[in-house]
Design a protein around this motif. Structure first.
Motif, short mmCIF file in Angstrom:
data_model
loop_
_atom_site.label_atom_id
_atom_site.label_comp_id
_atom_site.label_asym_id
_atom_site.label_seq_id
_atom_site.Cartn_x
_atom_site.Cartn_y
_atom_site.Cartn_z
N VAL A 17 0.60 -1.16 -0.05
CA VAL A 17 0.04 0.08 0.02
C VAL A 17 0.89 1.35 -0.15
O VAL A 17 1.85 1.30 0.51
N ALA A 18 0.41 2.14 -0.41
CA ALA A 18 1.26 3.44 -0.65
C ALA A 18 1.14 4.17 0.82
O ALA A 18 0.36 3.92 1.55
N ARG A 19 2.07 4.97 0.87
CA ARG A 19 2.56 5.53 2.43
C ARG A 19 1.34 6.81 2.22
O ARG A 19 0.94 7.33 1.08
N ALA A 20 0.83 7.22 3.43
CA ALA A 20 -0.12 8.26 3.53
C ALA A 20 0.11 9.54 2.77
O ALA A 20 -0.80 9.81 1.92
N PRO A 21 1.32 10.00 2.92
CA PRO A 21 1.48 11.18 1.99
C PRO A 21 1.27 10.88 0.42
O PRO A 21 1.09 11.65 -0.28
N GLU A 22 1.85 9.82 -0.02
CA GLU A 22 1.69 9.69 -1.31
C GLU A 22 0.42 9.30 -1.69
O GLU A 22 -0.19 9.72 -2.78
N ALA A 23 -0.58 8.68 -0.91
CA ALA A 23 -1.69 8.57 -1.35
C ALA A 23 -2.53 9.70 -1.25
O ALA A 23 -3.39 9.96 -2.19
N ALA A 24 -2.22 10.78 -0.55
CA ALA A 24 -3.08 12.13 -0.22
C ALA A 24 -2.68 12.65 -1.49
O ALA A 24 -3.45 13.17 -2.22
N ALA A 25 -1.43 12.78 -1.85
CA ALA A 25 -1.16 13.38 -3.26
C ALA A 25 -1.80 12.83 -4.47
O ALA A 25 -2.36 13.46 -5.39
N HIS A 26 -1.81 11.51 -4.43
CA HIS A 26 -2.34 11.03 -5.58
C HIS A 26 -4.15 11.09 -5.52
O HIS A 26 -4.47 11.54 -6.75
#
Length: 138
Positions: A17-26
């Motif tokens: 799973v993507a890390r939270a900051p990467e998921a937020a950016a996506h």
């Protein structure tokens, strides 16, 4: 670390799973490109819409049923002369038949190539009806 994530056992968790900051950016970036039927319905019924809702299907399909408040500009007619009546910063929200159709994606691309702000309404007419909203008829 969560024990379930450290020892993946399903197809869902097998890919990390993507890390939270990467998921937020996506997801922030994704929302810059699209909107959904419920947000469009709410804006059209409870707010002053700050966009032009465009049905990009053929005229005959538009006539059989379209989203209330939408105008019809088939993708092939998205040309500078047709868009001249709108200011350069007008946001266009485009839709087509539904998830099985890429007409709205093609129209969004064309508008972007013409330098116009654009979002795609995911779901199209199918999504609209799935939400329980009604169509307008010409």
């Amino acid at each position: 670390m969560n024990e379930l994530l450290s020892n993946p056992s399903t197809a869902v968790s097998k890919t990390p799973v993507a890390r939270a900051p990467e998921a937020a950016a996506h997801f922030t970036a994704k929302l810059a490109f699209e909107t959904d039927c419920a947000d469009v319905w709410y804006a059209m019924n409870h707010q002053q819409p700050d966009f032009v809702l465009v049905d990009v299907r053929m005229e005959t399909l538009f006539a059989t049923g379209h989203l209330p408040g939408a105008i019809n500009i088939p993708t092939r007619k998205l040309i500078p002369a047709r868009l001249a009546e709108y200011s350069a910063d007008t946001l266009f929200v485009v839709y087509c038949a539904g998830p099985h159709c890429n007409g709205s994606t093609k129209a969004a691309l064309k508008l972007a190539q013409l330098g116009r702000p654009v979002k795609e309404m995911i779901g199209g007419v199918t999504g609209w009806l799935d939400e329980g909203f009604e169509l307008a008829r010409v």
